[in-house]
Design a protein around this motif. Structure first.
Motif, PDB file in Angstrom:
ATOM      1  N   HIS A 198      -8.578  -0.617  10.637  1.00 45.83           N
ATOM      2  CA  HIS A 198     -10.047  -0.643  10.494  1.00 45.83           C
ATOM      3  C   HIS A 198     -10.515   0.657   9.828  1.00 45.83           C
ATOM      4  CE1 HIS A 198      -9.857  -3.980  13.342  1.00 45.83           C
ATOM      5  NE2 HIS A 198      -9.164  -3.205  14.143  1.00 45.83           N
ATOM      6  N   PRO A 199     -10.381   0.771   8.496  1.00 45.06           N
ATOM      7  CA  PRO A 199     -10.634   2.060   7.824  1.00 45.06           C
ATOM      8  C   PRO A 199     -11.971   2.720   8.153  1.00 45.06           C
ATOM      9  CG  PRO A 199      -9.673   0.477   6.309  1.00 45.06           C
ATOM     10  CD  PRO A 199      -9.961  -0.271   7.568  1.00 45.06           C
ATOM     11  N   LYS A 200     -13.087   2.044   7.915  1.00 38.36           N
ATOM     12  CA  LYS A 200     -14.384   2.693   8.121  1.00 38.36           C
ATOM     13  C   LYS A 200     -14.678   2.915   9.594  1.00 38.36           C
ATOM     14  CE  LYS A 200     -19.291   2.466   7.051  1.00 38.36           C
ATOM     15  NZ  LYS A 200     -19.653   2.929   8.394  1.00 38.36           N
ATOM     16  N   GLU A 233     -10.906  12.931   4.745  1.00 36.98           N
ATOM     17  CA  GLU A 233     -12.150  12.536   5.423  1.00 36.98           C
ATOM     18  C   GLU A 233     -12.345  13.315   6.713  1.00 36.98           C
ATOM     19  OE1 GLU A 233     -15.616  10.503   5.306  1.00 36.98           O
ATOM     20  OE2 GLU A 233     -14.029  10.012   3.888  1.00 36.98           O
ATOM     21  N   GLN A 262      -6.043  10.207   2.247  1.00 35.38           N
ATOM     22  CA  GLN A 262      -7.459   9.832   2.239  1.00 35.38           C
ATOM     23  C   GLN A 262      -8.091  10.064   3.615  1.00 35.38           C
ATOM     24  OE1 GLN A 262      -7.452   5.748   0.939  1.00 35.38           O
ATOM     25  NE2 GLN A 262      -7.227   6.281  -1.235  1.00 35.38           N
ATOM     26  N   LEU A 263      -7.366   9.657   4.661  1.00 31.26           N
ATOM     27  CA  LEU A 263      -7.873   9.839   6.021  1.00 31.26           C
ATOM     28  C   LEU A 263      -8.003  11.318   6.348  1.00 31.26           C
ATOM     29  CD1 LEU A 263      -8.618   8.930   8.875  1.00 31.26           C
ATOM     30  CD2 LEU A 263      -6.172   8.757   9.379  1.00 31.26           C
ATOM     31  N   LEU A 290      -2.867   6.727   1.541  1.00 26.90           N
ATOM     32  CA  LEU A 290      -3.825   6.358   2.587  1.00 26.90           C
ATOM     33  C   LEU A 290      -3.950   7.453   3.638  1.00 26.90           C
ATOM     34  CD1 LEU A 290      -2.942   2.585   3.088  1.00 26.90           C
ATOM     35  CD2 LEU A 290      -4.943   3.552   1.957  1.00 26.90           C
ATOM     36  N   ARG A 291      -2.821   8.057   4.027  1.00 27.39           N
ATOM     37  CA  ARG A 291      -2.875   9.148   5.009  1.00 27.39           C
ATOM     38  C   ARG A 291      -3.663  10.329   4.449  1.00 27.39           C
ATOM     39  NH1 ARG A 291      -0.201  11.032   9.559  1.00 27.39           N
ATOM     40  NH2 ARG A 291       1.218   9.246   9.628  1.00 27.39           N
ATOM     41  N   ILE A 345     -12.777   5.914  11.132  1.00 27.40           N
ATOM     42  CA  ILE A 345     -13.319   7.249  10.833  1.00 27.40           C
ATOM     43  C   ILE A 345     -14.529   7.527  11.714  1.00 27.40           C
ATOM     44  CG2 ILE A 345     -14.470   8.621   9.060  1.00 27.40           C
ATOM     45  CD1 ILE A 345     -12.625   7.234   7.020  1.00 27.40           C
ATOM     46  N   GLU A 392       0.841  -1.196   0.000  1.00 24.30           N
ATOM     47  CA  GLU A 392       0.000   0.000   0.000  1.00 24.30           C
ATOM     48  C   GLU A 392       0.875   1.245   0.000  1.00 24.30           C
ATOM     49  OE1 GLU A 392      -3.125   0.199  -0.316  1.00 24.30           O
ATOM     50  OE2 GLU A 392      -4.120  -1.574   0.496  1.00 24.30           O
ATOM     51  N   TYR A 439      -6.657   3.689  11.466  1.00 25.26           N
ATOM     52  CA  TYR A 439      -7.273   3.703  10.130  1.00 25.26           C
ATOM     53  C   TYR A 439      -6.726   2.571   9.261  1.00 25.26           C
ATOM     54  CZ  TYR A 439      -8.468   5.454   5.452  1.00 25.26           C
ATOM     55  OH  TYR A 439      -8.930   5.583   4.166  1.00 25.26           O
ATOM     56  N   LEU A 440      -5.426   2.288   9.381  1.00 24.69           N
ATOM     57  CA  LEU A 440      -4.840   1.201   8.594  1.00 24.69           C
ATOM     58  C   LEU A 440      -5.439  -0.149   8.968  1.00 24.69           C
ATOM     59  CD1 LEU A 440      -1.047   2.185   8.605  1.00 24.69           C
ATOM     60  CD2 LEU A 440      -2.689   2.461   6.747  1.00 24.69           C
TER      61      LEU A 440
END
Length: 280
Positions: A94-96, A78, A74-75, A71-72, A99, A66, A91-92
Motif C-alpha cells: 500500500h504505497p501511499k 520520502e 523511493q520510500l 522502490l526502497r 507513507i 519491479e 510500502y510494497l
C-alpha cells in the motif's frame, strides 16, 4: 424444467466482481471453470460469447517485475531515513497509505494504541485529571498538574508521570520557528537519523555535561527511533564544548547534537642520556 429455470435465475443479478471472476480476470480458478449453466445464468443470451472472452492466463504474468532497490530508495527518500523491512513490505502492498501510516506512527508513537480513545482524542482537560495504562508490560500513570498561559506561542504543560513531575513545552502555530542547526564541521556530531533523544551520556558514566572529557568509541548519547536504540559514539578523544539538544527532544537527521574539541595527544620525549656524560 422448473428446477432448471430456478437455477438460471440464481446468478441473474450477480455483481461485476463475480462476472470478472468466472471470466478469468483474476486468474484461473483453482478447481477449474464452473459449469455452462452458471454462465447462462450470469450472462443470459450472451453466455457463449462471454465464454470466448474467458482468459486462461493469470493477469500477474502480464505485470512487469519491479526493481525493489528503486522502490526502497523511493520510500527512504520520502521518509528521509533508512526504512525497516516491515515498513518496506507495507510500502510494497500500500504505497501511499504506508507513507501516511509510518509518518503518523513517527509523530505519535504508540500513544493511540495504549491510551483510552477518549483521552487520545480529547486529552486531559483540567488539573487532577489522570490516565492509567500499561505499556510494554509496565504500568504508567499520567496526571495533569497545570497548563501555563501562552507566551510567544509557547505553552508549558506540567505533568506527573508515575509521580515524577515533568515540564513539557508545547509550541503553537504562533510560535517562532526555530532554526535547526546542522552538523557541518569535523568536530560537530550530528544525528544519524530522525528520532528522540532519550539519553545524553551512557549507563556507565551517567549524564554528560559541557566540559566533560569523552574517549573515542564511548557512547555520548542515544536516539530512539521506531523502538530501536541508536547510540551516538565519540569519533575521537575530546572535550565537550556544547550539548545542543535536550532529553526527550525530537531531532531530525543531520541535526547538531554535540560540539567537541579534540584533545591533542603529544608524545613526551625522554631525555637522551649520553654515555660519555656518565661519571667514571
Amino acid at each position: 424444467p422448473e428446477e432448471q429455470e430456478e437455477l438460471l435465475q440464481l446468478f441473474r443479478n450477480a455483481p461485476g466482481d463475480f462476472k470478472n471472476l468466472i471470466l478469468g480476470h483474476y486468474g484461473r480458478l483453482p478447481v477449474g471453470w464452473p459449469d455452462e449453466w452458471v454462465y447462462k445464468s450470469t450472462f443470459g443470451d450472451e453466455w457463449q460469447e462471454k465464454i470466448k472472452e474467458r482468459k486462461e492466463t493469470s493477469p500477474l504474468e502480464a505485470i512487469p517485475d519491479e526493481n525493489l532497490d528503486i522502490l526502497r530508495k523511493q520510500l527512504e527518500t520520502e521518509l528521509g531515513r533508512p526504512a525497516t523491512e516491515e515498513e518496506f513490505i507495507l510500502y510494497l502492498m500500500h504505497p501511499k497509505d504506508a507513507i501516511d501510516f509510518i509518518k503518523f506512527r513517527e509523530k505519535y508513537g504508540d500513544a493511540p494504541l495504549v491510551l483510552p480513545t477518549k483521552v487520545w482524542r480529547e486529552g486531559l482537560k483540567k488539573p487532577g485529571d489522570k490516565v492509567e495504562f500499561e505499556y510494554e508490560g509496565k504500568p504508567y500513570c499520567i496526571e495533569l498538574v497545570s497548563i501555563g498561559a501562552e507566551s510567544d506561542g509557547v505553552i508549558h504543560v506540567v505533568l506527573k508521570v508515575n509521580n515524577k513531575t515533568r515540564v513539557f513545552e508545547v509550541r503553537t502555530p504562533k510560535a517562532k520557528k526555530e532554526e535547526i542547526r546542522k552538523a557541518v564541521r569535523p568536530n560537530e556530531i550530528g544525528a544519524p537519523i530522525s528520532g528522540t533523544v532519550w539519553r545524553i551520556g551512557n549507563p556507565k558514566r551517567g549524564a554528560l555535561n559541557p566540559g566533560d572529557i569523552v574517549h573515542k568509541g564511548e557512547e555520548i548519547a542515544n536516539l530512539e527511533s521506531m523502538k530501536m536504540e541508536n547510540p551516538i559514539i565519540a569519533p575521537f578523544d575530546a572535550q565537550i564544548v556544547e550539548i545542543c539538544v535536550k532529553l526527550n527532544q525530537r531531532v531530525e537527521e543531520g541535526q547538531l547534537l554535540f560540539v567537541l574539541q579534540p584533545i591533542e595527544t603529544t608524545k613526551i620525549e625522554e631525555p637522551e642520556v649520553k654515555i660519555e656524560n656518565l661519571p667514571h
